[in-house]
Enzyme design. Structure first.
Site: not given
Ligand code: IVH
Length: 685
Positions: A34, A36, A84, A133, A306, A427, A447
């Site tokens: 991270d 670098e 769909l 999905k 599909k 209250c 309250c």
């Protein structure tokens, strides 16, 4: 470095950073640390600052978000974004399969007469693709000349919101496509928030007194709708691309080839998909996905099926709503039926009223559920949940149990509608509606329910961590009027505590010792414990470290606050408001008198002089010391720091490689100080 050299280096760094983004976020195989990565990013940012004409809109540096928008522009989809058809049973899947077979048999007769009758009767084997999905938010992403051009929501299918700046923050989405990809291309996909990020975000929100999201899809939708893309950048969204929209020269004949094309473009796709050649295989694939989908790092609510042949897809075409060549099979969510025994209102620490249903206990995905959130008044009314109703509860996003449906057909007439109170149940103060957060709030700062929750929060493990000061004791302290705010805790007397229920001498001593000990807690714990709206423990740490003392934090302007990493407009405003409220100012003074730790010890700013009082500094460029060093110096001499140059700026402290701030200062005639000039100015004190 010449202009040409800078241009070449910028191109190189951009490509490298994007490659590493892909390795990290898509392939999950980072090649560099991270640190670098940050170094490359910084180098690019510095070059862009020095050569603003070379900074591109699609630079990886822009993934962190930019200026807030006032609203979303509209984008018309070149091809409608369809939905769909859903199916919920294997029988309906069989219907779909048959419908497609029949449709395609018609094609056979239309084009060429069938070779033999048997083949015509059973039809050719039909290949389909099954994939998960993803339960997220649908988006269209368009690339032109290989560069990200825009991203839009589905909207009504024809036009959607332009959410480009928000989508650009998704690290796994390439900002440029390889030159071998189609130059102009549109992909459709699903933006989601990974489950782990969703849980972390909700934990943070609960801590900060903000309403939590019901499920990852809601948090994704809420995030994509933010007008401030800098806030979006802090929430780790991801994307899975599942298809192509309007694309020039798409060379493919089968759906399955699209996966390879997505890989070639560096676009993230589902790692799992299956090609099936019969209804039996299709149903088996749907079941297989169900067996492991809960182990995926994102929510899936079904399988998408599909047709494999793209020519056959075109042949079958679409209805006005959905393609005829695809369907979604929705898995039954984990649900259970039970009865609502009562509905109660909880008052949170910030006064938000949340309706909660108490239920006849029922087993749901391995745990007993006896309460379910009804979220807010709007939800409660929309669902019309009544006491006595038989309801369907579901682990929403497998996480918080929620009432998803009322079995109205089972009503007997004896169910009682719930009237959302107009007075706070604790209250009796008239409640107010907060349209921004879809919340109803009790505005009464005193309250008792809010007072209790604030005290509980202050003493909780994540804040001041006062052992022994749990819910039961807090309840008694508030009821007996012994403590109304955090400062009261520090003046509690043993005699009054001994008078409380079940309080032995020993436990009173321990409690008082724990309270006393908490005065030494680090500053960030107190900042968090104050319960400032929207300030969770992470922001509290950032604020304490940045300002060093509570007084500096309390005095900070909104601009000052915005300079803190991870602090956006909403938090800045909330913190600013908090310290301008007379009640809070008094509380802070009393906490100080009680001896609480008011400085972080790491960046204590003690006033050394007032030489710079009334002067505002902006710092830019590379200096001999880290920026914090100069900020510290300026503050300790009474000066202020601001992030941007304006007419109000007294001096621009300018190092090497300064960029647009220097231009602006020169344009406005603001005094520009080099490091030496700055030290000379201080030396006058
Ligand atoms: S294909 C013409 N594949 O579900 C639409 N959609 O309920 C073709 N979705 O609009 C969509 N995962 O937003 C497809 N693997 C997937 C999907 C997927 C999620 C969404 C998509 C679609 C919605 C329909």
């Amino acid at each position: 470095m010449t202009h040409d050299q800078a241009a070449a280096r910028i191109i190189f760094l951009t490509a490298e950073l994007e490659r590493h983004n892909r390795l990290y976020y898509v392939a999950a195989h980072p090649e560099i640390t991270d640190r670098e990565f940050d170094q490359l990013m910084r180098e690019l940012a510095d070059l862009e600052k020095t050569w603003p004409d070379l900074a591109s809109e699609n630079s990886p540096t822009r993934r962190v978000g930019g200026q807030p928008l006032t609203g979303f522009q509209q984008i018309t989809h070149p091809e409608r974004m369809l939905s769909l058809d859903n199916t919920y049973s294997e029988a309906e899947v069989a219907d779909f399969y048959q419908r497609v077979s029949k449709g395609l048999a018609a094609r056979q007769t239309a084009s060429a007469p069938p070779v033999d009758d048997l083949l015509a009767a059973i039809g050719p084997a039909i290949e389909m693709i099954v994939e998960p999905k993803i339960d997220g938010v649908a988006v269209a992403v368009r690339y032109e000349n290989h560069a990200l051009k825009y991203a839009a929501t589905r909207g009504d299918g024809t036009t959607g919101d332009d959410i480009t700046v928000n989508v650009r923050t998704i690290r796994g989405l390439p900002l440029r496509l390889p030159s071998t990809a189609p130059a102009n291309l549109e992909v459709r996909g699903e933006v989601y928030m990974p489950n782990a990020a969703f849980e972390a975000l909700n934990a943070q929100r609960a801590e900060a007194g903000d309403p939590v999201f019901a499920n990852p899809r809601n948090s994704t939708a809420g995030t994509l709708k933010l007008l401030d893309s800098r806030l979006v950048a802090r929430r780790p969204l991801a994307i899975i691309v599942h298809g192509f929209g309007n694309t020039d020269g798409l060379q493919a004949t089968r759906q399955e080839e699209l996966f390879a094309l997505l890989d070639h473009c560096g676009l993230p796709r589902t790692p799992w998909w299956k090609k099936v050649r019969s209804l039996t295989e299709l149903l088996a694939a749907i079941r297989e996905l169900d067996s492991f989908r809960r182990t995926l790092p994102y929510e899936t609510d079904g399988a998408v099926v599909k047709l494999n042949s793209l020519a056959d897809q075109r042949f079958l075409g679409t209805t006005s709503k959905a393609p005829r060549w695809a369907m979604a099979f929705k898995y039954a969510p984990e649900q259970a039926e039970t009865r609502v025994t009562s509905i109660e209102i909880q008052v949170g620490r910030t006064g938000v009223l949340t309706p909660v249903a108490n239920l006849t206990p029922v087993l749901l995905s391995g745990t007993t559920v006896s309460r379910a959130t009804l979220h807010n008044e709007e939800e409660l009314q929309r669902k019309d949940v009544r006491v006595g109703d038989l309801v369907v509860v579901e682990k929403a996003g497998e996480i918080i149990p929620a009432v998803v449906e009322v079995r109205k057909d089972q009503r007997t007439g004896s169910e009682a509608s719930f009237v959302f109170p107009t007075l706070c149940p604790a209250c009796q103060t008239p409640v107010v509606r907060d349209p921004v957060q879809v919340a109803v709030r009790c505005p009464n700062f005193r309250c008792p329910e809010q007072v209790k929750r604030r005290l509980q929060h202050f003493s909780s493990r994540g804040a001041m961590d006062i052992a022994g000061l749990g819910e039961a004791i807090v309840e008694q302290l508030v009821s007996a009027n012994l403590a109304m705010d955090a400062a009261d805790l520090y003046s509690l007397r043993p005699e009054s505590l001994l008078a409380l229920d079940r309080s032995g001498r020993k436990s009173v001593e321990n409690l008082l010792a724990a309270i006393q000990k908490s005065t030494q807690q680090p500053l960030w714990r107190m900042v968090f414990g104050l319960g400032i709206l929207h300030v969770g423990s992470t922001s509290a740490r950032a604020l304490a470290t940045h300002f060093g003392t509570l007084d500096a934090l309390a005095a900070a302007s909104i601009e000052d606050l915005l300079r803190v990493d991870d602090v956006g407009e909403v938090v800045a405003r909330s913190v600013h408001d908090y310290f301008r409220h007379p009640e809070n100012i008094q509380l802070i003074d009393r906490l100080r008198a009680a001896g609480l730790n008011f400085s972080s010890g790491t960046a204590t700013t003690t006033a050394v002089s007032t030489t710079l009082t009334g002067q505002t500094f902006v710092i830019t460029g590379t200096l001999s010391q880290p920026r914090e060093y100069f900020e510290e110096l300026i503050r300790s001499h009474g000066g202020k720091i601001s992030g941007s140059v304006s007419k109000k700026t007294s001096h621009l402290l300018c190092g090497t490689d300064a960029g647009s701030k220097l231009d602006k200062a020169l344009g406005l005639g603001v005094s520009v100080l080099k490091e030496d000039d700055f030290h000379a100015l201080l030396a006058k004190s």
